[in-house]
Write a protein that holds these residues in place. Structure first.
Motif, PDB file in Angstrom:
ATOM      1  N   ALA A  71     114.176 -17.122  21.105  1.00  0.00           N
ATOM      2  CA  ALA A  71     113.529 -17.473  22.371  1.00  0.00           C
ATOM      3  C   ALA A  71     113.582 -16.295  23.337  1.00  0.00           C
ATOM      4  N   GLU A  72     114.709 -15.615  23.396  1.00  0.00           N
ATOM      5  CA  GLU A  72     114.807 -14.425  24.250  1.00  0.00           C
ATOM      6  C   GLU A  72     113.855 -13.339  23.763  1.00  0.00           C
ATOM      7  N   LEU A  76     111.543 -15.429  26.763  1.00  0.00           N
ATOM      8  CA  LEU A  76     112.186 -16.435  27.603  1.00  0.00           C
ATOM      9  C   LEU A  76     113.449 -15.829  28.207  1.00  0.00           C
ATOM     10  N   LEU A 142     108.580 -22.934  24.159  1.00  0.00           N
ATOM     11  CA  LEU A 142     107.884 -21.643  24.257  1.00  0.00           C
ATOM     12  C   LEU A 142     106.399 -21.760  24.509  1.00  0.00           C
TER      13      LEU A 142
END
Length: 143
Positions: A71-72, A76, A142
């Motif tokens: 996700a990072e 995000l 996302l």
């Protein structure tokens, strides 16, 4: 796991290194490109001994770390996610390895745990649960 995330990312181009980042992942490995991509993207760091252990089942706590890092990697910003003082699961304590990542999965409803309130962090994950995690991540977090 690496292959699932690589596909979810749209199978991006990978600059393959001259040698494998992991001592147990030869260039002939079926998922070499996917594993290299996950390493280069910071999604996996492997084991302290320099291995990836591609044929071992992956535990739920490690899946939490992979999904958090994915996700990072997808943009995000999780730097402001606070580790909760109280765990969302009965068997995951503050300070435990991947506590932050597991808590984040619960906070965004990717992982819901078991009916008894546990997460079972050291159990391996079946493919149906992995599909549910990836679906929730891609459609609810996302998107």
């Amino acid at each position: 796991m690496a292959a699932f995330l690589y596909r979810l990312a749209g199978e991006p181009d990978v600059d393959l290194p001259d040698s494998s980042p992991f001592s147990d992942v030869p260039e002939s490995n079926q998922f070499y490109t996917e594993i290299v991509w996950a390493s280069q993207a910071g999604i996996t760091t492997g084991w302290p001994d320099g291995t990836f252990r591609p044929l071992e089942p992956i535990a739920r706590d490690a899946i939490a770390a992979f999904l958090y890092r994915y996700a990072e990697n997808e943009g995000l910003d999780l730097s402001g996610f606070p580790e909760p003082a109280d765990s969302p699961f009965t068997d995951v304590a503050p300070g435990q390895q991947f506590y932050r990542e597991i808590s984040w999965l619960a906070s965004v409803d990717i992982a819901r745990g078991w009916d008894d309130g546990s997460f079972r962090p050291l159990e391996s994950t079946k493919r149906d649960a992995m599909a549910a995690f990836l679906h929730r991540l891609s459609t609810e977090v996302l998107s």
